[in-house]
Design a protein around this motif. Structure first.
Motif, PDB file in Angstrom:
ATOM      1  N   CYS A 325       0.803  -1.182  -0.044  1.00  0.00           N
ATOM      2  CA  CYS A 325       0.056   0.123   0.043  1.00  0.00           C
ATOM      3  C   CYS A 325       0.982   1.321   0.047  1.00  0.00           C
ATOM      4  O   CYS A 325       1.782   1.340   0.701  1.00  0.00           O
ATOM      5  CB  CYS A 325      -0.763  -0.066   1.292  1.00  0.00           C
ATOM      6  N   ILE A 326       0.468   2.238  -0.858  1.00  0.00           N
ATOM      7  CA  ILE A 326       1.295   3.625  -0.925  1.00  0.00           C
ATOM      8  C   ILE A 326       0.489   4.595  -0.109  1.00  0.00           C
ATOM      9  O   ILE A 326       0.764   5.593  -0.460  1.00  0.00           O
ATOM     10  CB  ILE A 326       1.787   3.825  -2.278  1.00  0.00           C
ATOM     11  N   CYS A 328      -2.539   5.977  -0.610  1.00  0.00           N
ATOM     12  CA  CYS A 328      -3.286   7.382  -1.602  1.00  0.00           C
ATOM     13  C   CYS A 328      -4.481   7.423  -1.104  1.00  0.00           C
ATOM     14  O   CYS A 328      -5.207   8.580  -1.362  1.00  0.00           O
ATOM     15  CB  CYS A 328      -3.099   6.632  -2.864  1.00  0.00           C
ATOM     16  N   GLY A 329      -5.035   6.487  -0.494  1.00  0.00           N
ATOM     17  CA  GLY A 329      -6.504   6.698  -0.143  1.00  0.00           C
ATOM     18  C   GLY A 329      -7.620   6.488  -0.953  1.00  0.00           C
ATOM     19  O   GLY A 329      -8.650   6.713  -0.678  1.00  0.00           O
ATOM     20  N   CYS A 331      -8.941   3.753  -2.181  1.00  0.00           N
ATOM     21  CA  CYS A 331      -9.900   2.477  -2.112  1.00  0.00           C
ATOM     22  C   CYS A 331     -11.019   3.279  -0.779  1.00  0.00           C
ATOM     23  O   CYS A 331     -12.054   2.713  -0.925  1.00  0.00           O
ATOM     24  CB  CYS A 331      -9.000   1.409  -1.216  1.00  0.00           C
ATOM     25  N   ILE A 354      -8.501  -0.422   3.131  1.00  0.00           N
ATOM     26  CA  ILE A 354      -7.115  -0.886   3.719  1.00  0.00           C
ATOM     27  C   ILE A 354      -7.157  -1.126   5.080  1.00  0.00           C
ATOM     28  O   ILE A 354      -6.303  -2.020   5.520  1.00  0.00           O
ATOM     29  CB  ILE A 354      -5.922  -0.223   2.951  1.00  0.00           C
ATOM     30  N   CYS A 385      -7.273   0.627  -6.496  1.00  0.00           N
ATOM     31  CA  CYS A 385      -5.913   0.580  -5.948  1.00  0.00           C
ATOM     32  C   CYS A 385      -5.015   0.824  -7.223  1.00  0.00           C
ATOM     33  O   CYS A 385      -4.834  -0.010  -8.062  1.00  0.00           O
ATOM     34  CB  CYS A 385      -5.781  -0.380  -5.125  1.00  0.00           C
ATOM     35  N   PRO A 386      -4.047   1.728  -7.059  1.00  0.00           N
ATOM     36  CA  PRO A 386      -3.045   1.892  -8.049  1.00  0.00           C
ATOM     37  C   PRO A 386      -2.151   0.837  -8.234  1.00  0.00           C
ATOM     38  O   PRO A 386      -1.266   0.585  -9.119  1.00  0.00           O
ATOM     39  CB  PRO A 386      -2.473   3.367  -7.690  1.00  0.00           C
TER      40      PRO A 386
HETATM   41  S1  SF4 Z   1      -5.826   2.343  -3.000  1.00  0.00           S
HETATM   42 FE1  SF4 Z   1      -5.995   1.663  -0.639  1.00  0.00          FE
HETATM   43  S2  SF4 Z   1      -4.779  -0.221  -0.636  1.00  0.00           S
HETATM   44 FE2  SF4 Z   1      -4.286   0.723  -2.749  1.00  0.00          FE
HETATM   45  S3  SF4 Z   1      -2.385   2.030  -2.170  1.00  0.00           S
HETATM   46 FE3  SF4 Z   1      -4.208   3.303  -2.312  1.00  0.00          FE
HETATM   47  S4  SF4 Z   1      -4.639   3.489   0.145  1.00  0.00           S
HETATM   48 FE4  SF4 Z   1      -3.237   1.580  -0.296  1.00  0.00          FE
END
Ligand code: SF4
Length: 496
Positions: A325-326, A328-329, A331, A354, A385-386
């Motif tokens: 997980c990076i 990014c928010g 999800c 997540i 999710c990237p």
């Molecule tokens: S979409 Fe969610 S699980 Fe995927 S990288 Fe972003 S925060 Fe992490």
């Protein structure tokens, strides 16, 4: 089944309790909170639309995701070696690398650094791992003043609140409620526009950077091939925290290491697009050393604290993919559950899909039982999710794990029953205790069953913990006032 009055009150600020096991009760509070619903409609839904639009601008979004996922999985595969590379690079450049097995050790490292350099006043950039280890309350308990400089975190700190989103900590606030906090807690004159509020915060924070003895940052990535700690921000506060004060302490989770700058360029594109729909962030800061002798500015000391805090356990488990997980928010923004209940309902540092995976893994599954079930498994999280983390699959695995643990309890209970039923004295004693406890339950939990008259509802209203889950949605029949054995004796004697 509605929660009881006590549970519905939440914490002292009227927010949901900060407890993942209270998810259902917290979700009910959130659903009735009109302000929160307005904020989520504006924030999460808008961010989701912006992400989709931004991803559609890329020439081949599917290929980009594949590259990003490969970069993260390669980084995780070689994690031990990459961490050693980072340590070697930073040490060679005059920085100091410290390792922390858990939150306590990480916090102690920071405190030791503060004492060594006589640091009393710090500024801090946004960082999820410092939320996870509760660094700010720890330092404040040791008389070290900390100021959050990310605008959202600043508002959270002013109001004594908790962040509710990974990248947008005040997702639960509207523009109007932020204005009220800044006016009431920081003395801002009346303001109507976000620009006016931002200008006020900028002015207030500028003096804090200048007065600070040290700055704390997290790190979005650490590049193993050169040892650079990279922070990605839109406000410039990260750069001021890491470059202006004489000491910079970076606190970063061990999973944040990626192999190369080329990997970074792929991940950076996707982080910005996925988090806010931007093609790139306003600032990107990379540091790996204190100021060199030929540089006019920069910190005199750089410390990197690499935090494990449960990550090694996840690394060695079937949930290792969650470490990709990076943060990014995306999800969160796309999840129909998050869009309705917001972040506080999850009761942990990491909300949303997540968070429903990470919180049970970090805090222990028994401490976050409802979270893996807080999903319709629609798959929107994985689609957004990237790095293509298979969140639904991990949620299912967690459900199975929890079920297995329940099975153990069930097997234990059955063994206990068997033993009791085959030992008459124990059986009679257990019957006496059950009848006595049953009448106590009647009195303390409001059952209206009347044993003497034999009238009323034929059930015990509610069992006490840890059995209360049973009576949340079903009745528990009362124990017979007279054991069958006694009744049998009585009736047989009468016939004789
Ligand atoms: S979409 Fe969610 S699980 Fe995927 S990288 Fe972003 S925060 Fe992490």
């Amino acid at each position: 089944m509605p929660p009881d009055d006590n549970q519905q009150k939440g914490d002292v600020m009227g927010r949901p309790a900060n407890d993942p096991n209270q998810f259902y009760q917290s979700a009910l509070i959130a659903l009735e909170d009109i302000g929160l619903q307005t904020a989520l409609d504006r924030g999460a839904v808008r961010a989701n639309v912006a992400r989709e639009a931004s991803m559609n601008q890329t020439t081949d979004r599917a290929r980009l995701r594949e590259q990003a996922q490969a970069a993260r999985l390669r980084g995780l595969h070689d994690l031990p070696e990459l961490l050693e590379q980072v340590e070697a690079h930073i040490s060679a450049q005059g920085g100091t690398v410290l390792w922390a097995l858990d939150a306590d050790e990480a916090n102690r490292h920071v405190l030791d650094i503060c004492r060594r350099h006589d640091l009393r006043r710090g500024v801090k950039a946004k960082s999820m791992v410092t939320e996870e280890i509760e660094l700010v309350p720890f330092l404040e308990a040791h008389d070290i003043r900390m100021i959050e400089t990310d605008l959202g975190e600043y508002v959270v700190q002013l109001s004594g609140d908790r962040p509710s989103h990974i990248t947008m900590p005040i997702m639960h606030h509207t523009k109007e409620s932020v204005r009220d906090i800044l006016m009431q807690q920081a003395g801002m004159p009346h303001a109507d526009t976000p620009e006016q509020m931002t200008a006020f915060a900028r002015e207030a924070l500028r003096g804090e950077y200048i007065a600070a003895d040290f700055g704390i940052s997290g790190g979005n990535f650490i590049i193993a091939e050169t040892g650079h700690i990279v922070t990605v921000t839109n406000e410039g506060n990260g750069r001021l925290c890491t470059g202006l004060p004489p000491v910079h302490i970076a606190v970063v989770g061990i999973e944040k290491v990626i192999p190369t700058w080329e990997d970074f360029l792929t991940l950076y594109q996707l982080l910005c697009r996925s988090a806010s729909g931007q093609q790139m962030s306003v600032y990107m800061n990379a540091v790996r050393s204190p100021a060199r002798t030929d540089e006019n500015d920069g910190p005199e000391h750089l410390y990197l604290i690499l935090v494990d805090n449960g990550r090694s356990d996840i690394y060695g488990s079937e949930y290792a993919e969650a470490l990709a997980c990076i943060r990014c928010g995306a999800c969160l923004n796309t999840c129909p559950v998050y869009q309705n209940v917001g972040g506080h309902a999850y009761g942990g540092v990491y909300p949303g899909p997540i968070g429903a995976v990470l919180t049970p893994l970090f805090k222990g599954k028994a401490n976050a039982v409802p979270l893996p079930f807080a999903s319709s498994l629609c798959g929107a999280c994985q689609t957004a999710c990237p790095v293509n983390i298979n969140i639904p699959d991990m949620l299912l695995k967690l459900r199975h794990d929890l079920q297995d643990e329940q099975e153990l309890i069930w097997q234990g209970a059955m063994t206990g029953f068997g033993y009791t039923f085959s030992h008459p004295l124990l059986y009679r004693t257990a019957g006496f205790i059950a009848r006595t406890a049953g009448s106590v339950c009647d009195r303390t939990t409001g059952s209206v069953y009347d044993r003497t008259a034999g009238s009323g509802h034929d059930s015990i209203g509610k069992l006490p913990p840890p059995f209360d889950g049973w009576t949340e949605s079903r009745d528990f029949p009362p124990f017979a006032a007279q054991p069958f054995r006694d009744w049998w004796k009585q009736n047989r004697e009468r016939k004789k």
